[in-house]
Design a protein around this motif. Structure first.
Motif, short mmCIF file in Angstrom:
data_model
loop_
_atom_site.label_atom_id
_atom_site.label_comp_id
_atom_site.label_asym_id
_atom_site.label_seq_id
_atom_site.Cartn_x
_atom_site.Cartn_y
_atom_site.Cartn_z
N CYS A 259 72.03 73.12 -31.51
CA CYS A 259 71.51 74.39 -32.02
C CYS A 259 70.26 74.80 -31.26
O CYS A 259 69.65 73.99 -30.56
N ARG A 260 69.89 76.05 -31.43
CA ARG A 260 68.64 76.55 -30.87
C ARG A 260 67.91 77.40 -31.90
O ARG A 260 68.56 78.12 -32.67
N VAL A 261 66.61 77.33 -31.87
CA VAL A 261 65.75 78.28 -32.57
C VAL A 261 65.16 79.15 -31.47
O VAL A 261 64.50 78.65 -30.56
N ILE A 262 65.42 80.44 -31.55
CA ILE A 262 64.99 81.38 -30.51
C ILE A 262 63.97 82.35 -31.10
O ILE A 262 64.27 83.05 -32.07
N TRP A 263 62.78 82.37 -30.52
CA TRP A 263 61.76 83.32 -30.94
C TRP A 263 62.19 84.69 -30.50
O TRP A 263 62.65 84.89 -29.36
N ARG A 264 62.11 85.69 -31.37
CA ARG A 264 62.63 87.02 -31.05
C ARG A 264 61.77 87.77 -30.04
O ARG A 264 62.29 88.47 -29.18
N ASP A 265 60.47 87.66 -30.16
CA ASP A 265 59.57 88.34 -29.22
C ASP A 265 59.65 87.62 -27.87
O ASP A 265 59.70 86.39 -27.82
N HIS A 266 59.66 88.34 -26.79
CA HIS A 266 59.77 87.72 -25.46
C HIS A 266 58.41 87.15 -25.05
O HIS A 266 57.55 87.86 -24.51
N VAL A 267 58.24 85.87 -25.35
CA VAL A 267 57.06 85.13 -24.92
C VAL A 267 57.54 83.85 -24.25
O VAL A 267 58.65 83.38 -24.51
N LEU B 31 51.76 82.33 -29.09
CA LEU B 31 51.91 82.74 -30.49
C LEU B 31 50.60 82.59 -31.25
O LEU B 31 49.75 81.76 -30.91
N SER B 32 50.48 83.35 -32.32
CA SER B 32 49.36 83.17 -33.23
C SER B 32 49.54 81.83 -33.96
O SER B 32 50.64 81.26 -33.98
N ARG B 33 48.50 81.36 -34.57
CA ARG B 33 48.56 80.09 -35.31
C ARG B 33 49.64 80.16 -36.39
O ARG B 33 50.45 79.23 -36.54
N ASP B 34 49.68 81.25 -37.15
CA ASP B 34 50.68 81.38 -38.22
C ASP B 34 52.10 81.38 -37.66
O ASP B 34 52.99 80.78 -38.24
N ASP B 35 52.30 82.06 -36.53
CA ASP B 35 53.64 82.07 -35.93
C ASP B 35 54.02 80.70 -35.38
O ASP B 35 55.18 80.29 -35.48
N ARG B 36 53.06 79.96 -34.82
CA ARG B 36 53.35 78.60 -34.35
C ARG B 36 53.78 77.71 -35.52
O ARG B 36 54.73 76.95 -35.42
N LEU B 37 53.07 77.82 -36.63
CA LEU B 37 53.43 77.04 -37.82
C LEU B 37 54.81 77.44 -38.34
O LEU B 37 55.61 76.58 -38.72
N LEU C 294 57.31 78.72 -36.58
CA LEU C 294 58.32 78.23 -35.64
C LEU C 294 58.50 76.72 -35.77
O LEU C 294 59.63 76.23 -35.77
N ASN C 295 57.40 75.99 -35.91
CA ASN C 295 57.52 74.53 -36.11
C ASN C 295 58.28 74.21 -37.37
O ASN C 295 59.12 73.28 -37.39
N GLU C 296 58.05 74.94 -38.43
CA GLU C 296 58.78 74.71 -39.68
C GLU C 296 60.27 75.03 -39.50
O GLU C 296 61.13 74.32 -40.03
N ALA C 297 60.57 76.07 -38.74
CA ALA C 297 61.97 76.41 -38.48
C ALA C 297 62.67 75.29 -37.72
O ALA C 297 63.80 74.91 -38.05
N VAL C 298 62.01 74.74 -36.71
CA VAL C 298 62.58 73.62 -35.95
C VAL C 298 62.80 72.42 -36.87
O VAL C 298 63.85 71.78 -36.84
N TYR C 299 61.83 72.14 -37.73
CA TYR C 299 61.95 71.04 -38.68
C TYR C 299 63.13 71.25 -39.63
O TYR C 299 63.94 70.34 -39.84
N GLN C 300 63.24 72.44 -40.20
CA GLN C 300 64.34 72.73 -41.13
C GLN C 300 65.70 72.61 -40.44
O GLN C 300 66.66 72.09 -41.00
N LEU C 301 65.77 73.09 -39.20
CA LEU C 301 67.02 72.99 -38.45
C LEU C 301 67.35 71.53 -38.16
O LEU C 301 68.50 71.10 -38.32
N GLU C 302 66.36 70.76 -37.74
CA GLU C 302 66.60 69.34 -37.50
C GLU C 302 67.14 68.66 -38.76
O GLU C 302 68.09 67.87 -38.68
N GLN C 303 66.57 68.97 -39.90
CA GLN C 303 67.04 68.38 -41.16
C GLN C 303 68.49 68.78 -41.45
O GLN C 303 69.28 67.95 -41.88
N ALA C 304 68.82 70.03 -41.23
CA ALA C 304 70.20 70.49 -41.46
C ALA C 304 71.18 69.75 -40.54
O ALA C 304 72.26 69.33 -40.97
#
Length: 143
Positions: A37-45, A51-57, A59-69
């Motif tokens: 699987c991939r988690v893809i950030w929508r904004d082209h960076v 990313l802002s601190r909130d966006d980094r957090l 994205l990290n949570e999304a990667v964690y949730q995907l890994e768990q799934a």
């Protein structure tokens, strides 16, 4: 939102297992790695540091949730999580279930294959993909 019309991840041709305005989660159609699987950030960076601190957090949570799934559904020996972007310089994370009998183990999936994967094992793992889609939806649609 910044979009690069020449970027394949900005164009996101693959159907998303989950998407919101910040990121999308896709199940990669890789016959040798069911559950990749991939988690893809929508904004082209290019980088996490863009990313802002909130966006980094987020994205990290999304990667964690995907890994768990992936772990709960695919029951791999190991999970590989990688953010490379050398070929496609758009921020995305790979979440890859690994098995001791996969074609590349213990090397990265991008290395030279060291064995032929077992067809029956791949078939059994592919059969889990609908359950993986459900696990992703369940984890990402929680409020």
């Amino acid at each position: 939102m910044t979009i690069d019309r020449n970027c394949e991840l900005c164009q996101l041709a693959a159907p998303a297992a989950y998407a919101n305005d910040k990121f999308a989660v896709i199940v990669v159609d890789d016959p040798n790695y069911p559950g990749f699987c991939r988690v893809i950030w929508r904004d082209h960076v290019r980088e996490m540091s863009d990313l802002s601190r909130d966006d980094r957090l987020l994205l990290n949570e999304a990667v964690y949730q995907l890994e768990q799934a992936v772990r709960e559904t695919m029951a791999p020996h190991k999970i590989n999580v990688a953010s490379l972007g050398n070929v496609v310089p758009h921020l995305h994370w790979h979440v890859i279930p690994r098995y001791t009998d996969d074609a590349h183990f213990p090397a990265p999936v991008w290395a030279a294959a060291v064995r032929e994967p077992d067809a029956a094992a791949l078939t059994a793992r592919r059969a889990l993909l609908p359950q993986l889609a459900q696990a992703i939806a369940r984890r990402f649609n929680q409020d």
